[in-house]
Structures are given as structure tokens and as C-alpha cells.
Design a protein around this motif. Structure first.
Motif, PDB file in Angstrom:
ATOM      1  N   ASP A 140     -35.474   9.261  22.094  1.00 23.73           N
ATOM      2  CA  ASP A 140     -35.269   9.678  23.475  1.00 23.73           C
ATOM      3  C   ASP A 140     -36.657   9.865  24.077  1.00 23.73           C
ATOM      4  O   ASP A 140     -37.625  10.112  23.383  1.00 23.73           O
ATOM      5  CB  ASP A 140     -34.425  10.947  23.569  1.00 23.73           C
ATOM      6  CG  ASP A 140     -35.043  12.128  22.838  1.00 23.73           C
ATOM      7  OD1 ASP A 140     -35.881  11.912  21.957  1.00 23.73           O
ATOM      8  OD2 ASP A 140     -34.690  13.262  23.161  1.00 23.73           O
ATOM      9  N   SER A 141     -36.746   9.693  25.372  1.00 25.06           N
ATOM     10  CA  SER A 141     -38.068   9.775  25.994  1.00 25.06           C
ATOM     11  C   SER A 141     -38.196  11.057  26.790  1.00 25.06           C
ATOM     12  O   SER A 141     -37.238  11.772  27.010  1.00 25.06           O
ATOM     13  CB  SER A 141     -38.285   8.575  26.915  1.00 25.06           C
ATOM     14  OG  SER A 141     -37.516   8.713  28.087  1.00 25.06           O
ATOM     15  N   GLY A 142     -39.388  11.327  27.232  1.00 24.93           N
ATOM     16  CA  GLY A 142     -39.628  12.471  28.099  1.00 24.93           C
ATOM     17  C   GLY A 142     -39.222  12.180  29.529  1.00 24.93           C
ATOM     18  O   GLY A 142     -39.283  13.059  30.387  1.00 24.93           O
ATOM     19  N   ILE A 187     -38.775   2.794  23.319  1.00 23.95           N
ATOM     20  CA  ILE A 187     -38.814   1.827  22.231  1.00 23.95           C
ATOM     21  C   ILE A 187     -40.271   1.448  21.989  1.00 23.95           C
ATOM     22  O   ILE A 187     -40.971   1.059  22.918  1.00 23.95           O
ATOM     23  CB  ILE A 187     -37.972   0.583  22.571  1.00 23.95           C
ATOM     24  CG1 ILE A 187     -36.528   1.020  22.830  1.00 23.95           C
ATOM     25  CG2 ILE A 187     -38.045  -0.443  21.455  1.00 23.95           C
ATOM     26  CD1 ILE A 187     -35.653  -0.044  23.408  1.00 23.95           C
ATOM     27  N   GLU A 188     -40.705   1.577  20.720  1.00 23.99           N
ATOM     28  CA  GLU A 188     -42.105   1.295  20.365  1.00 23.99           C
ATOM     29  C   GLU A 188     -42.176   0.332  19.187  1.00 23.99           C
ATOM     30  O   GLU A 188     -41.222   0.182  18.441  1.00 23.99           O
ATOM     31  CB  GLU A 188     -42.817   2.581  19.938  1.00 23.99           C
ATOM     32  CG  GLU A 188     -42.988   3.609  21.014  1.00 23.99           C
ATOM     33  CD  GLU A 188     -43.768   4.807  20.508  1.00 23.99           C
ATOM     34  OE1 GLU A 188     -44.973   4.660  20.251  1.00 23.99           O
ATOM     35  OE2 GLU A 188     -43.142   5.872  20.359  1.00 23.99           O
ATOM     36  N   GLU A 189     -43.348  -0.261  19.037  1.00 25.79           N
ATOM     37  CA  GLU A 189     -43.647  -1.173  17.935  1.00 25.79           C
ATOM     38  C   GLU A 189     -42.621  -2.301  17.864  1.00 25.79           C
ATOM     39  O   GLU A 189     -41.922  -2.485  16.867  1.00 25.79           O
ATOM     40  CB  GLU A 189     -43.731  -0.419  16.610  1.00 25.79           C
ATOM     41  CG  GLU A 189     -44.864   0.591  16.553  1.00 25.79           C
ATOM     42  CD  GLU A 189     -44.990   1.273  15.207  1.00 25.79           C
ATOM     43  OE1 GLU A 189     -44.661   0.642  14.175  1.00 25.79           O
ATOM     44  OE2 GLU A 189     -45.421   2.442  15.193  1.00 25.79           O
ATOM     45  N   ARG A 234     -45.275   0.369  24.532  1.00 27.00           N
ATOM     46  CA  ARG A 234     -44.051   1.163  24.524  1.00 27.00           C
ATOM     47  C   ARG A 234     -43.255   0.756  25.766  1.00 27.00           C
ATOM     48  O   ARG A 234     -43.816   0.551  26.819  1.00 27.00           O
ATOM     49  CB  ARG A 234     -44.446   2.630  24.593  1.00 27.00           C
ATOM     50  CG  ARG A 234     -43.362   3.613  24.735  1.00 27.00           C
ATOM     51  CD  ARG A 234     -43.907   5.043  24.848  1.00 27.00           C
ATOM     52  NE  ARG A 234     -44.867   5.347  23.808  1.00 27.00           N
ATOM     53  CZ  ARG A 234     -46.014   5.994  24.013  1.00 27.00           C
ATOM     54  NH1 ARG A 234     -46.354   6.399  25.209  1.00 27.00           N
ATOM     55  NH2 ARG A 234     -46.832   6.235  23.021  1.00 27.00           N
ATOM     56  N   THR A 235     -41.939   0.636  25.624  1.00 29.75           N
ATOM     57  CA  THR A 235     -41.103   0.320  26.777  1.00 29.75           C
ATOM     58  C   THR A 235     -40.008   1.373  26.905  1.00 29.75           C
ATOM     59  O   THR A 235     -39.594   1.977  25.915  1.00 29.75           O
ATOM     60  CB  THR A 235     -40.515  -1.108  26.689  1.00 29.75           C
ATOM     61  OG1 THR A 235     -39.862  -1.427  27.921  1.00 29.75           O
ATOM     62  CG2 THR A 235     -39.532  -1.257  25.553  1.00 29.75           C
TER      63      THR A 235
END
Length: 113
Positions: free
Chosen positions: A27-29, A36-38, A65-66
Motif C-alpha cells: 500500500d502506498s502513502g 509497485i517497485e522493482e 516505483r509506480t
């Protein structure tokens, strides 16, 4: 040796269904988004080149990162090995949530007065 997680993330964007692979999903801030990373793509040294995967590589080139809106996510799976990233036409019945989760103009909740 620690296990390396691989996630398949399927989401829709502008009438297309994207399937990408990544090592980190959280989850993002940012309210309403999944981080989603890497991102993982096939090796560039492959003899056979998949045009759909090459298109995705180009689209996400340089992306560290998206953030994908939650309502666009179709599913997220933890998989044992990476598959082929691709973009396909959206077919069938893919529907978004009927209303936003948070609406600042209405206090984000049940008061509709």
C-alpha cells in the motif's frame, strides 16, 4: 538464503489490461493507490523478442516505483516464477468500483447532505 518474492500485478489502463511482474507490492502513502517497485522484465539478451513485453519495457523505462489506482487493479498474485509481461485488449466484463472511496467535497463518508 531468503526467498525472493515475485508478484504478478494485473490492472486495466485506458481500455487495455496490463500484466506486469515485480518484486515489491505494498500500500502506498498516497490514498487509493498501490505501490509497485522493482519491475521485472525478461532478459534483453534473449534471441526471441516479444513485442508486447518490449512495449512495456519502453513504457516503464527508468521507472523506479509506480503507483496504480486501487480501482484499476484486477488482481495481485504471488507467483513462483516470472512470466511474460504483456498488454492485451480488455475483453469481457471488467468494472470499476461504482464510486470513489474518498471524496473531499463530501467529507469522505456517509453524510450526503
Amino acid at each position: 538464503m531468503a526467498a525472493r518474492h515475485i508478484y504478478r500485478v494485473i490492472f486495466h489502463n485506458q481500455g487495455k489490461v496490463y500484466e506486469i511482474y515485480a518484486r515489491k507490492v505494498a500500500d502506498s502513502g498516497i490514498l487509493g493507490f498501490v505501490q509497485i517497485e522493482e519491475l521485472i522484465f525478461g532478459e534483453r539478451t534473449q534471441v526471441v523478442v516479444d513485442p508486447a513485453e518490449e512495449r512495456l519495457k519502453g513504457e516503464f523505462d527508468g521507472v523506479k516505483r509506480t503507483f496504480i489506482p486501487m480501482h484499476a487493479i484486477i488482481r495481485i498474485d504471488e507467483v513462483e516464477k516470472q512470466g511474460v509481461a504483456k498488454i492485451t485488449d480488455a475483453e469481457g466484463n471488467i468494472a470499476q468500483f461504482p464510486m470513489p472511496m474518498y471524496r473531499p467535497d463530501r467529507g469522505g463518508g456517509g453524510d450526503r447532505s
